[in-house]
Design a protein around this motif. Sequence first.
Motif, PDB file in Angstrom:
ATOM      1  N   ALA A  29       0.816  -1.215   0.000  1.00  0.00           N
ATOM      2  CA  ALA A  29       0.000   0.000   0.000  1.00  0.00           C
ATOM      3  C   ALA A  29       0.850   1.266   0.000  1.00  0.00           C
ATOM      4  O   ALA A  29       0.310   2.369   0.107  1.00  0.00           O
ATOM      5  N   GLY A  30       2.170   1.102  -0.102  1.00  0.00           N
ATOM      6  CA  GLY A  30       3.049   2.270  -0.101  1.00  0.00           C
ATOM      7  C   GLY A  30       3.070   3.006   1.225  1.00  0.00           C
ATOM      8  O   GLY A  30       3.320   4.213   1.270  1.00  0.00           O
TER       9      GLY A  30
ATOM     10  N   TYR B  49      -8.326   6.570   5.001  1.00  0.00           N
ATOM     11  CA  TYR B  49      -8.073   6.451   3.562  1.00  0.00           C
ATOM     12  C   TYR B  49      -8.037   7.835   2.924  1.00  0.00           C
ATOM     13  O   TYR B  49      -7.152   8.163   2.146  1.00  0.00           O
TER      14      TYR B  49
ATOM     15  N   ARG C  80      -4.551   5.406   1.523  1.00  0.00           N
ATOM     16  CA  ARG C  80      -5.158   5.677   0.205  1.00  0.00           C
ATOM     17  C   ARG C  80      -4.944   4.551  -0.806  1.00  0.00           C
ATOM     18  O   ARG C  80      -5.712   4.421  -1.763  1.00  0.00           O
ATOM     19  N   ASP C  81      -3.891   3.744  -0.645  1.00  0.00           N
ATOM     20  CA  ASP C  81      -3.625   2.653  -1.583  1.00  0.00           C
ATOM     21  C   ASP C  81      -3.900   1.283  -0.977  1.00  0.00           C
ATOM     22  O   ASP C  81      -3.354   0.272  -1.427  1.00  0.00           O
TER      23      ASP C  81
ATOM     24  N   THR D  86      -6.318  -0.567  -1.364  1.00  0.00           N
ATOM     25  CA  THR D  86      -6.912  -1.495  -2.327  1.00  0.00           C
ATOM     26  C   THR D  86      -5.879  -2.399  -2.985  1.00  0.00           C
ATOM     27  O   THR D  86      -6.225  -3.414  -3.577  1.00  0.00           O
ATOM     28  N   HIS D  87      -4.601  -2.038  -2.873  1.00  0.00           N
ATOM     29  CA  HIS D  87      -3.542  -2.859  -3.468  1.00  0.00           C
ATOM     30  C   HIS D  87      -3.138  -4.036  -2.572  1.00  0.00           C
ATOM     31  O   HIS D  87      -2.383  -4.901  -3.005  1.00  0.00           O
TER      32      HIS D  87
END
Length: 217
Positions: free
Chosen positions: A74-75, A124, A134-135, A137-138
Amino acid sequence: MAVAALAVGGWLTVTGLNDAAATPPVPGAHVTASARTPASTPADAAPGHAGTASPAASAPLAASRPVRVRIPAAGVDTGPLLELGLAPDGTVQVPSEEQADLIGWYREGVTPGQTGPAVLIGHYDTARGPAVMRDVTHVEPGDTITVDRADGSTAVFGVTDLQQVDKKHFPTQRVYGDTAAPELRLITCGGDLRGGHRPDNIILYADLIRTSPPRSH
């Protein structure tokens, strides 16, 4: 497949505790506006990647406050962690909009790496825009969440499940119930905005898979 289209509101709240020993649910998000409204996965969607095998368990660690969280998929690489307790009204404290790039740890529970479910909470996005998760979903089962601890030790968790649920049906027992081994839950929000609210919670479940020892003194 992974849960899609997650979004966090500006605030996460909980209902009041039933009694002093109750484990609080952590649903609820509220924002006055949103910079983005991604498509949502249905609130009653089944957890992702059903049938994914859990990683091999690692021995539990002693208590030590978490100071940094890394989720490569998710970074995310953020610290220090915020310590979140209970507000006077019995709700769980959460990061403010100004702290949207930080993750909070629910200090009334165990520390990550101890036996039991350690709980982290992150946004998020907020009315100000994208935030720390925010990432998310990865992230997929098998990805790792690494928590650095104040004693110099590290706890690495393997994601086993992702769940998106309507906040009205928050899985309190699954999130906060006792576990026989060290586990981690990371909670955020999801779903399209409805009158300034995100209707769902997104929960990542993870098991401890390896550790590094504390610093020697």
